[in-house]
Design a protein around this motif. Sequence first.
Motif, mmCIF file in Angstrom:
data_model
loop_
_atom_site.group_PDB
_atom_site.id
_atom_site.type_symbol
_atom_site.label_atom_id
_atom_site.label_comp_id
_atom_site.label_asym_id
_atom_site.label_seq_id
_atom_site.Cartn_x
_atom_site.Cartn_y
_atom_site.Cartn_z
ATOM 1 N N GLN A 172 -7.333 29.534 10.053
ATOM 2 C CA GLN A 172 -7.522 29.193 11.464
ATOM 3 C C GLN A 172 -8.882 28.551 11.701
ATOM 4 N N ASN A 173 -9.923 29.118 11.106
ATOM 5 C CA ASN A 173 -11.261 28.559 11.279
ATOM 6 C C ASN A 173 -11.388 27.188 10.621
ATOM 7 N N TYR A 174 -10.752 27.025 9.473
ATOM 8 C CA TYR A 174 -10.853 25.759 8.754
ATOM 9 C C TYR A 174 -10.216 24.616 9.541
ATOM 10 N N LEU A 175 -9.266 24.942 10.378
ATOM 11 C CA LEU A 175 -8.635 23.921 11.215
ATOM 12 C C LEU A 175 -9.676 23.199 12.069
ATOM 13 N N LEU A 176 -10.751 23.909 12.442
ATOM 14 C CA LEU A 176 -11.796 23.319 13.274
ATOM 15 C C LEU A 176 -12.624 22.278 12.509
ATOM 16 N N PHE A 177 -12.720 22.453 11.190
ATOM 17 C CA PHE A 177 -13.567 21.572 10.380
ATOM 18 C C PHE A 177 -12.767 20.654 9.466
ATOM 19 N N TYR A 178 -11.465 20.875 9.395
ATOM 20 C CA TYR A 178 -10.660 20.159 8.411
ATOM 21 C C TYR A 178 -10.757 18.648 8.571
ATOM 22 N N GLU A 179 -10.700 18.165 9.803
ATOM 23 C CA GLU A 179 -10.713 16.718 10.027
ATOM 24 C C GLU A 179 -11.989 16.096 9.475
ATOM 25 N N GLN A 180 -13.112 16.777 9.674
ATOM 26 C CA GLN A 180 -14.381 16.254 9.170
ATOM 27 C C GLN A 180 -14.401 16.256 7.643
ATOM 28 N N VAL A 181 -13.945 17.359 7.037
ATOM 29 C CA VAL A 181 -13.940 17.448 5.574
ATOM 30 C C VAL A 181 -12.985 16.426 4.970
ATOM 31 N N GLU A 182 -11.786 16.325 5.532
ATOM 32 C CA GLU A 182 -10.793 15.401 4.987
ATOM 33 C C GLU A 182 -11.241 13.955 5.153
ATOM 34 N N SER A 183 -11.939 13.660 6.235
ATOM 35 C CA SER A 183 -12.459 12.313 6.428
ATOM 36 C C SER A 183 -13.450 11.956 5.333
ATOM 37 N N VAL A 184 -14.270 12.935 4.956
ATOM 38 C CA VAL A 184 -15.217 12.717 3.867
ATOM 39 C C VAL A 184 -14.467 12.478 2.562
ATOM 40 N N MET A 185 -13.437 13.301 2.293
ATOM 41 C CA MET A 185 -12.674 13.153 1.062
ATOM 42 C C MET A 185 -11.996 11.790 1.001
ATOM 43 N N GLU A 186 -11.444 11.349 2.133
ATOM 44 C CA GLU A 186 -10.778 10.049 2.160
ATOM 45 C C GLU A 186 -11.778 8.917 1.940
ATOM 46 N N SER A 187 -12.935 9.033 2.544
ATOM 47 C CA SER A 187 -13.924 7.954 2.447
ATOM 48 C C SER A 187 -14.522 7.845 1.057
ATOM 49 N N GLU A 188 -14.398 8.920 0.261
ATOM 50 C CA GLU A 188 -14.998 8.909 -1.068
ATOM 51 C C GLU A 188 -14.004 8.575 -2.170
ATOM 52 N N VAL A 189 -12.786 8.165 -1.803
ATOM 53 C CA VAL A 189 -11.847 7.661 -2.794
ATOM 54 C C VAL A 189 -12.280 6.241 -3.149
ATOM 55 N N ILE A 190 -12.910 6.090 -4.289
ATOM 56 C CA ILE A 190 -13.509 4.808 -4.667
ATOM 57 C C ILE A 190 -12.432 3.787 -4.960
ATOM 58 N N SER A 191 -12.555 2.635 -4.371
ATOM 59 C CA SER A 191 -11.569 1.579 -4.560
ATOM 60 C C SER A 191 -11.652 1.012 -5.971
ATOM 61 N N GLU A 192 -10.578 0.357 -6.401
ATOM 62 C CA GLU A 192 -10.547 -0.245 -7.727
ATOM 63 C C GLU A 192 -11.639 -1.296 -7.860
ATOM 64 N N GLU A 193 -11.870 -1.993 -6.766
ATOM 65 C CA GLU A 193 -12.905 -3.042 -6.805
ATOM 66 C C GLU A 193 -14.276 -2.430 -7.063
ATOM 67 N N GLU A 194 -14.531 -1.266 -6.450
ATOM 68 C CA GLU A 194 -15.836 -0.637 -6.616
ATOM 69 C C GLU A 194 -15.984 -0.031 -8.008
ATOM 70 N N ILE A 195 -14.892 0.475 -8.551
ATOM 71 C CA ILE A 195 -14.939 1.036 -9.892
ATOM 72 C C ILE A 195 -15.259 -0.052 -10.902
ATOM 73 N N LEU A 196 -14.645 -1.233 -10.692
ATOM 74 C CA LEU A 196 -14.828 -2.327 -11.642
ATOM 75 C C LEU A 196 -16.150 -3.056 -11.451
ATOM 76 N N CYS A 197 -16.789 -2.783 -10.306
ATOM 77 C CA CYS A 197 -18.043 -3.477 -10.011
ATOM 78 C C CYS A 197 -19.137 -3.026 -10.974
ATOM 79 N N GLU A 198 -19.780 -3.938 -11.634
ATOM 80 C CA GLU A 198 -20.832 -3.590 -12.561
ATOM 81 C C GLU A 198 -22.095 -3.219 -11.798
ATOM 82 N N ALA A 199 -22.870 -2.353 -12.376
ATOM 83 C CA ALA A 199 -24.110 -1.935 -11.737
ATOM 84 C C ALA A 199 -25.052 -3.122 -11.600
ATOM 85 N N PRO A 200 -25.694 -3.266 -10.440
ATOM 86 C CA PRO A 200 -26.625 -4.379 -10.260
ATOM 87 C C PRO A 200 -27.752 -4.315 -11.293
ATOM 88 N N SER A 201 -28.264 -5.467 -11.631
ATOM 89 C CA SER A 201 -29.305 -5.539 -12.663
ATOM 90 C C SER A 201 -30.705 -5.475 -12.061
#
Length: 364
Positions: A224-253
């Motif tokens: 019940q308590n987690y329901l109050l924070f779930y949207e914030q936590v899940e938004s963070v989890m969704e935003s941190e799913v790294i795209s294929e483009e970012e995975i393939l991106c080489e580190a800047p020199s």
Amino acid sequence: MEPSIYSYSLCVALPLMLFFGFYFLFAKTPEKVIFENYLRSRRIMGIALLLLAANYSVHFFFGIRFVDVNAAILMNLSTYFLCYWLFSSALTTLLDRFYITRRRLQTHLGMWLLFSVLSGVILLLLPGGTMQKVGLAVMAVWLIGYGLFLVRRLLLAYYKAVRIFNDTHSDDIGSYVKWMSVFTWWAVIFGVSCGLLTFLPDEWVFVWILSSVPFYIYLFCCYQNYLLFYEQVESVMESEVISEEEILCEAPSYHAEIAEKIKEWIDNDGYIRPRLTIKELSDILHTNRTYLSAYIKTTYHLSFRDWIIGLRIEYAKRLLAQYQTLTVADVSEKSGFQSPSHFIRLFKVIAGCTPTQWRKKGAD
């Protein structure tokens, strides 16, 4: 054992189990797509609780413990094995939406069927004696080992989530999921205890039943308590799913260039911005967040959150020393912390004393 003690304990536990189970299955959540995973997890947990309630109902209405103790033990072992999987799946899917797959489901259901069949052969077909006791010991070890395997998988998902939060957000997002770690360790103790209590003499069976009451009340309150924070936590989890483009991106020199940019950003006190994320900082510095995260770890040997906290604490120290009229709450707000209590706790961990004590030491 007095049947009344046994019956009274079931009368206490069974209504609660039924209420929690049906509530988890049918209670509404906010009508947003982001809550689909939470709803899935809660329904899995509801099924687990109703299975346990069905187990309690058989004990209560049919007194199976007094009719055939081996059949009662078999039912308990089979129920626990399946509920171990359901409980761990419900919690793990909160942290890893891709955890439940068809193959994994088929594997664990197959293991449950095999475990139940072998337990039935040992309890109902083998004659009582040494052979049966050895067989039961083997099944008990299997059950405990299976539970610990699931616990390990859940804890790995938990620590991975906390690591993601600390590497990407300055706020303590991990505190919103800490209840899962607490509940998991409690579940280990409770689950093993239940398995052992199944084999205890009849006069102690009510302990097994009553011990479930605080355990499931805690679970219900946490969901019940987690329901109050779930949207914030899940938004963070969704935003941190790294795209294929970012995975393939080489580190800047431009290592030296990014170091100079970070130094300029620190000199301008950019870290006091509330709710800062590594995505926002990478946008400010015009760099890739994956590379930025790696740079922070290799250069400062800290997670993003710990690095930002350290900068904020040093900033707070300067405010405490220079502006004696500022309250601790004022310093906390100006330094970018969520709350004064959170600021004081972190300050004490890093500085070894409270902000007020540190200011007095500086004055002396």
